[in-house]
Design an enzyme around this catalytic site. Sequence first.
Site, PDB file in Angstrom:
ATOM      1  N   GLU A 121       2.252  10.449  10.225  1.00  0.00           N
ATOM      2  CA  GLU A 121       1.163  10.295  11.320  1.00  0.00           C
ATOM      3  C   GLU A 121       1.587   9.766  12.571  1.00  0.00           C
ATOM      4  O   GLU A 121       1.429  10.070  13.484  1.00  0.00           O
ATOM      5  CB  GLU A 121      -0.244   9.725  10.619  1.00  0.00           C
ATOM      6  CG  GLU A 121      -0.780  10.518   9.630  1.00  0.00           C
ATOM      7  CD  GLU A 121      -1.909   9.874   9.167  1.00  0.00           C
ATOM      8  OE1 GLU A 121      -1.797   8.506   8.529  1.00  0.00           O
ATOM      9  OE2 GLU A 121      -3.134  10.517   8.966  1.00  0.00           O
ATOM     10  N   GLU A 141      -0.730  11.227  -0.031  1.00  0.00           N
ATOM     11  CA  GLU A 141      -2.278  10.706  -0.015  1.00  0.00           C
ATOM     12  C   GLU A 141      -3.089  11.615  -1.276  1.00  0.00           C
ATOM     13  O   GLU A 141      -3.687  11.230  -1.966  1.00  0.00           O
ATOM     14  CB  GLU A 141      -2.989  10.965   1.269  1.00  0.00           C
ATOM     15  CG  GLU A 141      -2.902  10.070   2.255  1.00  0.00           C
ATOM     16  CD  GLU A 141      -1.494  10.442   3.046  1.00  0.00           C
ATOM     17  OE1 GLU A 141      -0.740  11.400   2.620  1.00  0.00           O
ATOM     18  OE2 GLU A 141      -1.368  10.032   4.235  1.00  0.00           O
TER      19      GLU A 141
HETATM   20  C1  1HE Z   1       5.812  -0.128  -0.361  1.00  0.00           C
HETATM   21  C2  1HE Z   1       5.469   1.088   0.054  1.00  0.00           C
HETATM   22  C3  1HE Z   1       3.995   1.480   0.681  1.00  0.00           C
HETATM   23  C4  1HE Z   1       7.432   1.148  -0.551  1.00  0.00           C
HETATM   24  N1  1HE Z   1       3.233   0.332   0.662  1.00  0.00           N
HETATM   25  N2  1HE Z   1       4.874  -1.031  -0.266  1.00  0.00           N
HETATM   26  N3  1HE Z   1       2.953   5.817   1.053  1.00  0.00           N
HETATM   27  C5  1HE Z   1       3.451   6.268  -0.324  1.00  0.00           C
HETATM   28  O1  1HE Z   1       2.690   6.818  -1.382  1.00  0.00           O
HETATM   29  C6  1HE Z   1       4.903   6.084  -0.539  1.00  0.00           C
HETATM   30  C7  1HE Z   1       5.394   5.172  -1.488  1.00  0.00           C
HETATM   31  N4  1HE Z   1       6.803   4.690  -1.375  1.00  0.00           N
HETATM   32  C8  1HE Z   1       7.685   5.582  -2.052  1.00  0.00           C
HETATM   33  O2  1HE Z   1       7.279   6.536  -2.581  1.00  0.00           O
HETATM   34  C9  1HE Z   1       9.046   4.990  -2.076  1.00  0.00           C
HETATM   35  O3  1HE Z   1       9.039   3.535  -1.754  1.00  0.00           O
HETATM   36  C10 1HE Z   1       9.977   5.664  -0.928  1.00  0.00           C
HETATM   37  C11 1HE Z   1      10.359   7.004  -1.327  1.00  0.00           C
HETATM   38  C12 1HE Z   1       9.572   5.621   0.437  1.00  0.00           C
HETATM   39  C13 1HE Z   1      11.372   4.708  -0.966  1.00  0.00           C
HETATM   40  O4  1HE Z   1      11.967   4.703  -2.438  1.00  0.00           O
HETATM   41  P1  1HE Z   1      12.832   3.423  -2.751  1.00  0.00           P
HETATM   42  O5  1HE Z   1      13.561   3.804  -4.091  1.00  0.00           O
HETATM   43  O6  1HE Z   1      14.088   3.627  -1.380  1.00  0.00           O
HETATM   44  O7  1HE Z   1      12.255   2.175  -2.445  1.00  0.00           O
HETATM   45  P2  1HE Z   1      11.129   1.568  -3.253  1.00  0.00           P
HETATM   46  O8  1HE Z   1      11.969   0.590  -4.503  1.00  0.00           O
HETATM   47  O9  1HE Z   1      10.150   2.366  -3.999  1.00  0.00           O
HETATM   48  O10 1HE Z   1      10.426   0.597  -2.498  1.00  0.00           O
HETATM   49  C14 1HE Z   1      10.870  -0.800  -1.981  1.00  0.00           C
HETATM   50  C15 1HE Z   1       9.876  -1.751  -1.743  1.00  0.00           C
HETATM   51  O11 1HE Z   1       8.881  -1.241  -1.090  1.00  0.00           O
HETATM   52  C16 1HE Z   1       8.994  -1.914  -3.052  1.00  0.00           C
HETATM   53  O12 1HE Z   1       8.605  -3.310  -3.116  1.00  0.00           O
HETATM   54  P3  1HE Z   1       9.267  -4.564  -3.985  1.00  0.00           P
HETATM   55  O13 1HE Z   1       8.445  -5.775  -3.687  1.00  0.00           O
HETATM   56  O14 1HE Z   1       9.190  -3.992  -5.742  1.00  0.00           O
HETATM   57  O15 1HE Z   1      10.641  -4.517  -3.555  1.00  0.00           O
HETATM   58  C17 1HE Z   1       7.844  -1.150  -2.777  1.00  0.00           C
HETATM   59  O16 1HE Z   1       6.571  -1.290  -3.558  1.00  0.00           O
HETATM   60  C18 1HE Z   1       7.841  -1.300  -1.333  1.00  0.00           C
HETATM   61  N5  1HE Z   1       6.777   0.059  -0.631  1.00  0.00           N
HETATM   62  N6  1HE Z   1       6.452   1.868   0.224  1.00  0.00           N
HETATM   63  C19 1HE Z   1       3.562  -0.896   0.023  1.00  0.00           C
HETATM   64  N7  1HE Z   1       3.785   2.478   1.149  1.00  0.00           N
HETATM   65  C20 1HE Z   1      -4.097   5.494   7.459  1.00  0.00           C
HETATM   66  S1  1HE Z   1      -4.005   6.613   5.958  1.00  0.00           S
HETATM   67  C21 1HE Z   1      -2.380   6.859   5.423  1.00  0.00           C
HETATM   68  C22 1HE Z   1      -2.240   7.196   4.196  1.00  0.00           C
HETATM   69  C23 1HE Z   1      -0.755   6.856   3.863  1.00  0.00           C
HETATM   70  O17 1HE Z   1       0.118   6.685   4.405  1.00  0.00           O
HETATM   71  S2  1HE Z   1      -0.751   7.268   2.058  1.00  0.00           S
HETATM   72  C24 1HE Z   1       0.899   7.303   1.856  1.00  0.00           C
HETATM   73  C25 1HE Z   1       1.406   5.851   0.975  1.00  0.00           C
END
Ligand code: 1HE
Length: 268
Positions: A121, A141
């Site tokens: 977005e 989402e």
């Molecule tokens: C996060 C987020 C996040 C990572 N919010 N903390 N977005 C999603 O559903 C995408 C969620 N994220 C992922 O699917 C993956 O993190 C990725 C594919 C982007 C990257 O994977 P990777 O293996 O490189 O990293 P990771 O180990 O999953 O994440 C590293 C850290 O970032 C980890 O935290 P840590 O404390 O365990 O190190 C994750 O929890 C954190 N992290 N993504 C919070 N999104 C206005 S409405 C909009 C609605 C949306 O955007 S919905 C989509 C949300």
Amino acid sequence: MSTGSASPALSVLGLIEVETRGATLVVHLARAQKRNALSDPVIDALDRVFTNLPDGIKAVVLSGHGEHFSAGLDLSELTERDVPQGVRHSMGWHRVFERIQFGPVPVIAALKGAVIGGGLELALTAHIRVADASAYYALPEGQRGIYTGGGASVRLPRVIGVDRMIDMMLTGRSYSAAEGQQLGISQYLTDAGGALDKALQLAEKIAANATITNFALIQVLPRISEVDRAGGFVMEALMAGIAQGEPDAKARVRAFLDGKAAKVKHSS
Ligand code: 1HE
């Protein structure tokens, strides 16, 4: 690269970093450890930057530190909101994202890795998107049980069509960088690691345009595309008259007629 000397990077709330390169402001999302997830404070920091662009800035490049542009909404914040807070939250994103899209200067997004959910977005607020080969696009989402709130419902169907957005959200389908290029999500595609340099080069070109032309392209053309034909023609005629009346236009055309301005050259 001839994109001007860089200023030292300034941190905004410790969440984004900004630096100037000539007439370009480079805005980096700087939360690589959280994959540049967009928390409320990050949105607030973006709001501050785009509300107070320094004098002399003629283009913005939006980028991200680390391997991913942005993993979208910071999901750790979601658990805390009730329904009215959720509505206000979405409207807050709309306000800031409109400010980016309809701000004073063109915005070029440099995309890599995850460009998903709210990250997509945010990318869609940019006037030009440059993706590198590692970029991929998704709207998780649907899988998280939520709905887009940062303007994807309005901006994304205009780029890829409603049916593709429905498919992305119903099935969790993602698109590769190459597919995104075919669909128009990006206008430029580079090798992995090349998006920021390409975005900076484009920003330098854009910054050299007449201010009135850039104004027409970011403020007027998107509105023309949303009004009826007759209204659109009138708006175009008014814009054409205003632009050609500017001294800058006269000087540029005179330079061409005098053989002093570059000819159009095709390069792919
Ligand atoms: C996060 C987020 C996040 C990572 N919010 N903390 N977005 C999603 O559903 C995408 C969620 N994220 C992922 O699917 C993956 O993190 C990725 C594919 C982007 C990257 O994977 P990777 O293996 O490189 O990293 P990771 O180990 O999953 O994440 C590293 C850290 O970032 C980890 O935290 P840590 O404390 O365990 O190190 C994750 O929890 C954190 N992290 N993504 C919070 N999104 C206005 S409405 C909009 C609605 C949306 O955007 S919905 C989509 C949300």
